[in-house]
Design an enzyme around this catalytic site. Structure first.
Site, short mmCIF file in Angstrom:
data_model
loop_
_atom_site.label_atom_id
_atom_site.label_comp_id
_atom_site.label_asym_id
_atom_site.label_seq_id
_atom_site.Cartn_x
_atom_site.Cartn_y
_atom_site.Cartn_z
N CYS A 36 0.82 -1.21 0.00
CA CYS A 36 0.00 0.00 0.00
C CYS A 36 0.85 1.26 0.00
O CYS A 36 0.46 2.29 -0.56
CB CYS A 36 -0.96 0.00 1.19
SG CYS A 36 -0.14 -0.19 2.79
N HIS A 363 -1.18 1.15 7.49
CA HIS A 363 -1.74 1.10 6.15
C HIS A 363 -1.70 2.51 5.56
O HIS A 363 -1.75 3.50 6.30
CB HIS A 363 -3.19 0.59 6.23
CG HIS A 363 -3.86 0.43 4.91
ND1 HIS A 363 -3.40 -0.44 3.94
CD2 HIS A 363 -4.97 1.01 4.39
CE1 HIS A 363 -4.20 -0.38 2.90
NE2 HIS A 363 -5.17 0.50 3.13
#
Length: 479
Positions: A36, A363
């Site tokens: 990510c 994330h």
């Protein structure tokens, strides 16, 4: 790519408004295992108009080769070609007139940019970045831009003399006074009250590339030692690192002003006034780039044994801002006066967010402004949804799906956005900051908790990743 044609394309690039703006069809990027951080940066770059224009120009003027000396440039050109232009026009205003409402809802199939990963895997600079391991988006962005710059600089320097150029970056000012100083990169500069200063350039590649033309600015560090000539060092930056730990820093303007706060240093500076003198160091911004990247330094090492910890505090950022004049160097302010131009103005074009409690995990997601200049989309790997600009300025606070555009799960997407469906309280605007049309102009969400307005805050669940969402990298384009 043919070296000569590529060198010519790189030299010809100008970070100005492109002849045609392409309104791109967004595509999600498949996260194949802790990728990510890379996906978020790649999405920002493809939606950054000057960077897309650079890739487009290079792709049109130089033929692609898998055995080229520029694997990163080639991979990014291939990446650019994965995004279809839904509409083109000469300006953002014309784009908005041409785009039909349903076009805003068109999203392409998600894909895995394997060719980008493959190009990165072979380069020593990226050796520390291993697939499947948590990495830092800011670090990856730096490696990627440095790698692209190095490839471009190498091609330009190896091209025939008629093609190559070692002119300094056009965004960087020339020396004020051209008397040669002590070294090849030193010169004598006359400053305030005709005081001489020895000025030198540090850490700067003298080869001009599209990367330095788009993202490269320059800092001016002034060291004043009693009895000595002032010492001035010019250093490049991309991104601009902003300390946000000080209690005085409430927004990025405060952080910019903090960048130029004088620092007192005691020591032996070979001064005629003795071995222990009180010197002053001060940093100013000498030049600003077409695309300004601000890195909010949220991760710091804790001396008490907690390792790297994340800074939780309220840091506002505007949709548009003007550089405070006091952070600009005297030379830059004088140029503004002589040209009758105002301080540089910038408009927010992207925000990369970090979700999680610390730097070792978490994330990354991203909000990007589309090429029409108004529409924003939020991208979480393969999940794409439309958002309003005021929600971008609120540090990415999720709004109830019933009140705004519903999320779009792209066909073939993974399990969906785990941050959706978590409602934030209305944070109000307790600081009285300026309002943007249709919403707040500044971020007013506390990272980790909402403003209390004098009331005791509700306890937040410790395992809520969304509550740990924080703006980490800000991208601004010069107006």
């Amino acid at each position: 790519m043919n070296a000569t044609s590529l060198a010519q394309a790189l030299q010809a690039y100008r970070a100005a408004a492109p002849e045609k703006l392409a309104f791109l069809e967004p595509r999600g990027l498949v996260n194949t295992g802790n990728m990510c951080y890379m996906n978020s940066v790649l999405q920002v770059l493809i939606f950054c108009i000057p960077f897309y224009d650079f890739l487009d120009q290079v792709g049109k003027k130089a033929a692609h080769s898998f055995k080229s000396e520029t694997p990163l440039v080639d991979a990014m050109v291939m990446f650019m070609r994965e995004f279809k232009a839904l509409e083109t026009a000469a300006s953002a205003e014309q784009l908005r007139k041409r785009i039909k409402p349903e076009v805003y809802e068109k999203y392409g199939e998600p894909f895995t940019p394997e060719f980008v990963y493959d190009a990165i895997r072979t380069l020593p600079r990226f050796a520390s970045m291993r697939r499947g391991h948590q990495q830092d988006a800011q670090e990856f962005l730096g490696f990627l831009l440095e790698g692209l710059h190095d490839e471009c600089a190498r091609v330009i320097s190896q091209a025939p003399a008629s093609t190559a150029s070692t002119a300094p970056n056009s965004s960087l000012p020339s020396p004020t006074i051209a008397n040669v100083g002590e070294g090849a990169d030193d010169w004598l500069e006359v400053g305030r009250r005709q005081r001489p200063a020895v000025t030198r350039s540090s850490g700067h590649s003298h080869t001009q590339t599209p990367i330095t033309k788009i993202f490269g600015g320059q800092l001016r560090s002034e060291l004043r030692v009693p009895g000595n000539k002032n010492s001035v060092t010019l250093e490049p930056y991309q991104p601009l690192q902003l300390d946000i730990g000080s209690p005085e820093v409430r927004n990025i303007i405060d952080a910019l002003r903090g960048l130029t706060r004088p620092e007192v240093i005691h020591g032996d500076f070979d001064s005629p006034h003795g071995k222990d003198v009180r010197a002053t160091k001060q940093v100013f911004i000498e030049s600003v780039p077409p695309v300004l990247i601000l890195h909010l330094k949220r991760f710091q090492f804790d001396a008490e044994g907690y390792g790297t910890v994340k800074i939780w505090k309220k840091v506002g950022y505007p949709l548009e801002f003007e550089f405070p004049r006091e952070v600009l160097s005297r030379q830059t302010r004088n140029t503004m006066l002589s040209e009758n131009s105002g301080a540089p103005r910038y408009r927010l074009i992207a925000v990369v967010y970090h979700h999680g409690k610390n730097a070792s995990g978490g994330h990354y997601t991203v909000d990007v402004r589309r090429q029409d200049g108004r529409e924003w989309i939020r991208i979480d790997d393969t999940v794409i949804r439309r958002v309003r600009d005021e929600h971008v300025a609120e540090a990415g606070a999720e709004e109830d799906a019933g009140k705004t555009d519903a999320r779009k799960d792209v066909p073939g997407a993974a399990s969906g956005n785990r941050f959706l469906g978590m409602n934030d309280e209305d944070t109000g605007d307790d600081d009285g900051w300026k309002q943007a049309a249709g919403g707040k102009k500044w971020s007013s969400v506390v990272n980790g908790a909402t403003p209390t307005n004098g009331h005791k805050p509700k306890p937040q669940p410790k395992d809520s990743i969304k509550d740990n969402k924080v703006a980490y990298l800000l991208f601004y384009q010069r107006i």
